[in-house]
Structure formats: structure tokens, C-alpha cells
Design an enzyme around this catalytic site. Structure first.
Site, PDB file in Angstrom:
ATOM      1  N   THR A   1      36.583  18.133 -43.700  1.00 53.38           N
ATOM      2  CA  THR A   1      36.951  16.894 -43.001  1.00 53.38           C
ATOM      3  C   THR A   1      37.852  17.159 -41.799  1.00 53.38           C
ATOM      4  O   THR A   1      38.605  18.146 -41.783  1.00 53.38           O
ATOM      5  CB  THR A   1      37.681  15.963 -44.004  1.00 53.38           C
ATOM      6  OG1 THR A   1      38.380  14.955 -43.289  1.00 53.38           O
ATOM      7  CG2 THR A   1      38.712  16.702 -44.850  1.00 53.38           C
ATOM      8  N   ASP A   2      37.802  16.246 -40.830  1.00 55.05           N
ATOM      9  CA  ASP A   2      38.715  16.338 -39.672  1.00 55.05           C
ATOM     10  C   ASP A   2      40.173  16.198 -40.107  1.00 55.05           C
ATOM     11  O   ASP A   2      41.081  16.583 -39.372  1.00 55.05           O
ATOM     12  CB  ASP A   2      38.366  15.263 -38.621  1.00 55.05           C
ATOM     13  CG  ASP A   2      38.470  13.816 -39.123  1.00 55.05           C
ATOM     14  OD1 ASP A   2      38.667  13.602 -40.335  1.00 55.05           O
ATOM     15  OD2 ASP A   2      38.342  12.905 -38.277  1.00 55.05           O
TER      16      ASP A   2
ATOM     17  N   TYR B   1      45.372  14.677 -50.191  1.00 54.08           N
ATOM     18  CA  TYR B   1      43.913  14.876 -50.065  1.00 54.08           C
ATOM     19  C   TYR B   1      43.611  15.934 -49.011  1.00 54.08           C
ATOM     20  O   TYR B   1      42.907  16.912 -49.280  1.00 54.08           O
ATOM     21  CB  TYR B   1      43.233  13.545 -49.701  1.00 54.08           C
ATOM     22  CG  TYR B   1      41.844  13.716 -49.112  1.00 54.08           C
ATOM     23  CD1 TYR B   1      40.793  14.224 -49.875  1.00 54.08           C
ATOM     24  CD2 TYR B   1      41.569  13.397 -47.777  1.00 54.08           C
ATOM     25  CE1 TYR B   1      39.514  14.396 -49.329  1.00 54.08           C
ATOM     26  CE2 TYR B   1      40.303  13.564 -47.225  1.00 54.08           C
ATOM     27  CZ  TYR B   1      39.280  14.065 -48.015  1.00 54.08           C
ATOM     28  OH  TYR B   1      38.031  14.248 -47.472  1.00 54.08           O
TER      29      TYR B   1
ATOM     30  N   LYS C   1      41.889  19.776 -49.173  1.00 59.72           N
ATOM     31  CA  LYS C   1      40.680  20.180 -48.427  1.00 59.72           C
ATOM     32  C   LYS C   1      40.997  21.381 -47.526  1.00 59.72           C
ATOM     33  O   LYS C   1      40.169  22.289 -47.373  1.00 59.72           O
ATOM     34  CB  LYS C   1      40.157  19.015 -47.580  1.00 59.72           C
ATOM     35  CG  LYS C   1      39.626  17.833 -48.364  1.00 59.72           C
ATOM     36  CD  LYS C   1      38.379  18.132 -49.177  1.00 59.72           C
ATOM     37  CE  LYS C   1      37.141  18.362 -48.359  1.00 59.72           C
ATOM     38  NZ  LYS C   1      35.927  18.510 -49.209  1.00 59.72           N
TER      39      LYS C   1
ATOM     40  N   ASP D   1      26.747  17.003 -60.578  1.00 59.36           N
ATOM     41  CA  ASP D   1      27.808  16.021 -60.306  1.00 59.36           C
ATOM     42  C   ASP D   1      28.499  15.630 -61.609  1.00 59.36           C
ATOM     43  O   ASP D   1      27.849  15.446 -62.634  1.00 59.36           O
ATOM     44  CB  ASP D   1      27.195  14.786 -59.627  1.00 59.36           C
ATOM     45  CG  ASP D   1      28.234  13.908 -58.944  1.00 59.36           C
ATOM     46  OD1 ASP D   1      28.188  13.758 -57.718  1.00 59.36           O
ATOM     47  OD2 ASP D   1      29.106  13.370 -59.668  1.00 59.36           O
TER      48      ASP D   1
HETATM   49  P1  NAD Z   1      32.597  10.430 -52.738  1.00 58.24           P
HETATM   50  O1  NAD Z   1      33.962  10.249 -53.297  1.00 58.24           O
HETATM   51  O2  NAD Z   1      31.755   9.237 -52.451  1.00 58.24           O
HETATM   52  O3  NAD Z   1      31.727  11.392 -53.681  1.00 58.24           O
HETATM   53  C1  NAD Z   1      32.237  12.521 -54.304  1.00 58.24           C
HETATM   54  C2  NAD Z   1      31.234  12.959 -55.376  1.00 58.24           C
HETATM   55  O4  NAD Z   1      31.743  14.147 -55.994  1.00 58.24           O
HETATM   56  C3  NAD Z   1      31.016  11.932 -56.499  1.00 58.24           C
HETATM   57  O5  NAD Z   1      29.661  11.814 -56.809  1.00 58.24           O
HETATM   58  C4  NAD Z   1      31.795  12.528 -57.684  1.00 58.24           C
HETATM   59  O6  NAD Z   1      31.269  12.157 -58.947  1.00 58.24           O
HETATM   60  C5  NAD Z   1      31.627  14.012 -57.406  1.00 58.24           C
HETATM   61  N1  NAD Z   1      32.666  14.836 -58.037  1.00 58.24           N
HETATM   62  C6  NAD Z   1      34.011  14.621 -58.003  1.00 58.24           C
HETATM   63  N2  NAD Z   1      34.640  15.587 -58.706  1.00 58.24           N
HETATM   64  C7  NAD Z   1      33.673  16.432 -59.159  1.00 58.24           C
HETATM   65  C8  NAD Z   1      33.697  17.622 -59.922  1.00 58.24           C
HETATM   66  N3  NAD Z   1      34.851  18.144 -60.367  1.00 58.24           N
HETATM   67  N4  NAD Z   1      32.533  18.237 -60.200  1.00 58.24           N
HETATM   68  C9  NAD Z   1      31.348  17.715 -59.757  1.00 58.24           C
HETATM   69  N5  NAD Z   1      31.269  16.577 -59.051  1.00 58.24           N
HETATM   70  C10 NAD Z   1      32.428  15.955 -58.744  1.00 58.24           C
HETATM   71  O7  NAD Z   1      32.845  11.298 -51.439  1.00 58.24           O
HETATM   72  P2  NAD Z   1      32.063  11.322 -50.053  1.00 58.24           P
HETATM   73  O8  NAD Z   1      32.683  10.317 -49.149  1.00 58.24           O
HETATM   74  O9  NAD Z   1      30.621  11.314 -50.316  1.00 58.24           O
HETATM   75  O10 NAD Z   1      32.524  12.756 -49.533  1.00 58.24           O
HETATM   76  C11 NAD Z   1      31.768  13.915 -49.826  1.00 58.24           C
HETATM   77  C12 NAD Z   1      32.448  15.110 -49.179  1.00 58.24           C
HETATM   78  O11 NAD Z   1      32.550  14.899 -47.770  1.00 58.24           O
HETATM   79  C13 NAD Z   1      33.872  15.339 -49.675  1.00 58.24           C
HETATM   80  O12 NAD Z   1      34.061  16.725 -49.849  1.00 58.24           O
HETATM   81  C14 NAD Z   1      34.757  14.803 -48.555  1.00 58.24           C
HETATM   82  O13 NAD Z   1      35.959  15.515 -48.498  1.00 58.24           O
HETATM   83  C15 NAD Z   1      33.888  15.087 -47.343  1.00 58.24           C
HETATM   84  N6  NAD Z   1      34.081  14.187 -46.193  1.00 58.24           N
HETATM   85  C16 NAD Z   1      34.026  12.834 -46.366  1.00 58.24           C
HETATM   86  C17 NAD Z   1      34.169  11.993 -45.252  1.00 58.24           C
HETATM   87  C18 NAD Z   1      34.085  10.490 -45.377  1.00 58.24           C
HETATM   88  O14 NAD Z   1      34.312   9.783 -44.397  1.00 58.24           O
HETATM   89  N7  NAD Z   1      33.714   9.950 -46.523  1.00 58.24           N
HETATM   90  C19 NAD Z   1      34.398  12.544 -43.970  1.00 58.24           C
HETATM   91  C20 NAD Z   1      34.430  13.949 -43.844  1.00 58.24           C
HETATM   92  C21 NAD Z   1      34.272  14.746 -44.969  1.00 58.24           C
END
Ligand code: NAD
Ligand code: TYD
Length: 358
Positions: free
Chosen positions: A148-149, A172, A176, A56
Site C-alpha cells: 500500500t501507499d 496497519y 505492511k 483465505d
Molecule cells: P480485505 O480486508 O477486504 O480482505 C482481506 C482478505 O484477507 C479477507 O478475505 C480475509 O478473510 C483474508 N485474511 C485475513 N487474514 C488472513 C489470514 N491470516 N490468512 C488468510 N486470509 C486472511 O482487504 P482488501 O481491501 O481486499 O486488501 C487486500 C490487500 O491489498 C491487503 O494486503 C491491503 O493491505 C492491500 N491494499 C488495499 C488497499 C485498499 O484500498 N483496500 C489499497 C492498497 C493496498
């Protein structure tokens, strides 16, 4: 028992679809964020023989405090690095033999992508490509892309299936969608064994308080109003983070390469419903809602058909919205110091820019 071969009765070589993993070494990227940290905790609990490396970059929302309770765990290791840095990813993959990669690492907040899309393109698209290249070079047996949806865009009636067209509405979701297309192209061209998951809006512990639910709860606990964009009638489908993580585990173990799996919460709510529920749970009056200027290009409704993962991988959500939202409100109420440490410095500058000028 041969490590990595869970069902020796199938014999070797066995069809990749019948893969059930044992004693696996998993690379989790973005595991210090909201969903990734919940996933690592679940994986260590559910798979006593598996080993996890969390790679990370620790951006503004990456937080090692999210994993404080497992710091001493022997099957867990943290490596600080950027998925878009080819050299760093190559070094990591060369040092350790990973059986599978699950990619959570992303810039994940729509509002930030409107302010500045460039980090989204770098991490979400380029970063995914670097990981796919690494997966090919080091012959990774399974790659799960956490999507993601939002890639399908908005839908007024009915729900999107895995066969629906992509029609992203924000920088965003466009980043994705591009990553999803890259993953499918790598499967088509190189047979990189990628499965993609597309999930609805998550809620639960350790979510960065810029997203609607943790922002609303922490604002109320601090006596501040909840900003609701536009008329508050935009609809999202909400899933408890643990249910999402169980779906991801099912795809990691049993998902087919080249396939997409929708993961839904089956709890569609307007934003107004959500904030009214939170205020009720926190024992506050509805006058803490403040309608603010709408988000540009705000998608009206997201909705997924998730019959495929339910039928093929026997997954279904275990929590209903009413019980899981109570657990969530309790968690933020009992862990004020976690979000209070975040809501300082940079966060306050962002908050000011986002809301006080609206
Ligand atoms: P978040 O923003 O809480 O966490 C993202 C993590 O990625 C962080 O720890 C950040 O430090 C790390 N990161 C960012 N850029 C990076 C890089 N270049 N190299 C390494 N690490 C990096 O996000 P989340 O809500 O936990 O989402 C995680 C995944 O799930 C994402 O891909 C998001 O698109 C997907 N997602 C999220 C949701 C939601 O509701 N939160 C829904 C569907 C899908
Ligand atoms: P968000 O949590 O940012 O997730 P996403 O945009 O990925 O769905 O927002 C969820 C919904 O809540 C979305 O319709 C935007 C709205 N929203 C508000 O009304 N007020 C807020 O302060 C935030 C952050 C979001």
C-alpha cells in the site's frame, strides 16, 4: 507448448524478466476479500488457461459471496486456511505445484489497527514470512506482495517514488511496511523472486462497508449520516479496483524480482470532495455529512509517482474517477442485499464502538 513457458522462442533457461506466463497455477491468498475477489474474477476472465487456488481465513471481511458467480468454475478452488499457520501453508504448497503466489491476505483497516494492532502483526508480518518460507521451500517462481501507499506515510507536497523512505503512520501501515522489508530481505538473502506493489486507495464492488466509500453509500441508502473525520480535508488518491487488479496482473506476468512498483489512480481528492460527490450522485442533500472526532495519527495526504509501472510494464488506469464512481454507486444501489447481510451482528457492534461514541 511447455506449460509455464509462454515464450518458447526465448529458449530455456530464459531471463526471469522476460517471463510471460501460460497455463499457470496461481495461489491467491486473501482472495475472498475486496481486491482479491476482484482480482480472481479478472484473472479467470483474462487468462483462460490459468488455474487459481484461493486460500483465505474468512475473517470478518472475507466473504465467499464475493465470488458466488464463479463457484462452478473448474479452474477455481477455495481452501479455507490461515497464512500465519505454517503447517496449513506447508500442506497446501506440498499438495499442489504452484507457479506463483500473490498475497492479498491482510488485516486491512486502519481504524481497527488503532483499536487492536495484534492481529495486524500476526497476519501481515508473520503470515507474509510463512508464505516467503513456503515460496523458498517449494521454489515458487514468482511472489507478488500486495502492499500500500500508506507505507510511505503522509506527504504535504509532491509524490512518493519507489525510492522514497518508508515512514508509516498507523499500526496497519507499520505492519505492511515490515512485510515489505521482509520481502526485500528475502530477495536480497535467498533470491526469493518477490515483487512488491504499493497502491493507493481502491474503490469498487465488494468493498467491506467499513471503508469510506462503501460506508458512506450504504449509510445514505439507509438514511444515516456520513461520518467525516476531523475537517474532512485529508487527501487520498483513488483508484478503481479493476485498474489496480490489471496492474497486479502486469506485475505478476512481467514484474522484476526485487523491485517495487507504485500503482496510482491519479485522482487525488479530499474526503469532503468524495462524500459530496456521493451525496450528489445519490440525489441527497449535503446536510447528511456529520463531522466527527478525528482518527488519531490521521495521515494528511497520500500521493504516489507511478511512472515506473507505466513505463516498464505499459500499465495505466483505464477508468476515470467520474465514470468509475458512478459504476460504484450503482453497484451498491443494486446490491443492497450484499451489504445489508454484512451490516448486522458483529458489524453493528463495531459501528457502535467506532462512531456512536465519537
Ligand atoms: P480485505 O480486508 O477486504 O480482505 C482481506 C482478505 O484477507 C479477507 O478475505 C480475509 O478473510 C483474508 N485474511 C485475513 N487474514 C488472513 C489470514 N491470516 N490468512 C488468510 N486470509 C486472511 O482487504 P482488501 O481491501 O481486499 O486488501 C487486500 C490487500 O491489498 C491487503 O494486503 C491491503 O493491505 C492491500 N491494499 C488495499 C488497499 C485498499 O484500498 N483496500 C489499497 C492498497 C493496498
Ligand atoms: P479508509 O477508507 O478507512 O481508508 P484509509 O484510512 O486506508 O485511507 O479512509 C479513507 C479516508 O476517509 C481517511 O482519510 C479516513 C476518512 N474516513 C472518514 O472521514 N470517515 C469514515 O467513516 C471512514 C471509514 C474514513
Amino acid at each position: 507448448m511447455i506449460p509455464g513457458l509462454a515464450n518458447p522462442s526465448i529458449g530455456f533457461p530464459f531471463p526471469i524478466n522476460d517471463w510471460i506466463l501460460i497455463a499457470m497455477k496461481i495461489l491467491v491468498t486473501g482472495g475472498a476479500g475486496f481486491i482479491g475477489s476482484n482480482f480472481i474474477r479478472l484473472l479467470l476472465q483474462e487468462k483462460p488457461q490459468w488455474v487459481v487456488v484461493n486460500f483465505d481465513k474468512l475473517t470478518y471481511c472475507g466473504n465467499l459471496e464475493n465470488l458466488k458467480d464463479i463457484q462452478g468454475e473448474k479452474r477455481y478452488r477455495f481452501v479455507h486456511g490461515d497464512i500465519a499457520n505454517k503447517q496449513a501453508v506447508d500442506t497446501l504448497l506440498a499438495e499442489d505445484h504452484f507457479d506463483a503466489i500473490i498475497n492479498f491476505a491482510a488485516e486491512s483497516h486502519v481504524d481497527r489497527s488503532i483499536l487492536d494492532p495484534s492481529p495486524f502483526m500476526r497476519t501481515n508480518i508473520e503470515g507474509t514470512m510463512v508464505l516467503l518460507e513456503g515460496a523458498n521451500k517449494y521454489q515458487i517462481k514468482k511472489f507478488v506482495q500486495v502492499s500500500t501507499d500508506e507505507v510511505y506515510g503522509s506527504i504535504s507536497r509532491g509524490s512518493f517514488s519507489e525510492l522514497s523512505n518508508l515512514s508509516s503512520g498507523s499500526p496497519y501501515s507499520a505492519s505492511k511496511a515490515a512485510a515489505d522489508l521482509l520481502c526485500l530481505a528475502y530477495w536480497n538473502t535467498y533470491k526469493t523472486p518477490v515483487s512488491i506493489t504499493r497502491c493507493t486507495n481502491n474503490y469498487g464492488p465488494y468493498q467491506f462497508p467499513e471503508k469510506l466509500i462503501p460506508l458512506a453509500i450504504s449509510n445514505v441508502l439507509e438514511g444515516k449520516a456520513i461520518p467525516v473525520y476531523g475537517d474532512g480535508l485529508n487527501v487520498r488518491d483513488w483508484i478503481y479496483v479493476e485498474d489496480h487488479c490489471r496492474g497486479l496482473l502486469a506485475v505478476l506476468e512481467k514484474g522484476k524480482p526485487g523491485e517495487v512498483y507504485n500503482i496510482a489512480g491519479s485522482s487525488e481528492k479530499t474526503n469532503l470532495d468524495i462524500v459530496q460527490t456521493l451525496l450528489k450522485q445519490l440525489g441527497k442533500k449535503q446536510d447528511m455529512i456529520e463531522f466527527v472526532k478525528d482518527r488519531p495519527g490521521h495521515d494528511r495526504r497520500y500521493s504516489l509517482d507511478d511512472r515506473k509501472i507505466r513505463k516498464e510494464l505499459s500499465w495505466k488506469p483505464l477508468y476515470n474517477f467520474d465514470e468509475a464512481i458512478k459504476l460504484t454507486v450503482n453497484w451498491y444501489s443494486e446490491n443492497e442485499s450484499w451489504w445489508q447481510r454484512i451490516r448486522t451482528g458483529e458489524y453493528l457492534k463495531y459501528y457502535e464502538k467506532m462512531y456512536l461514541s465519537r
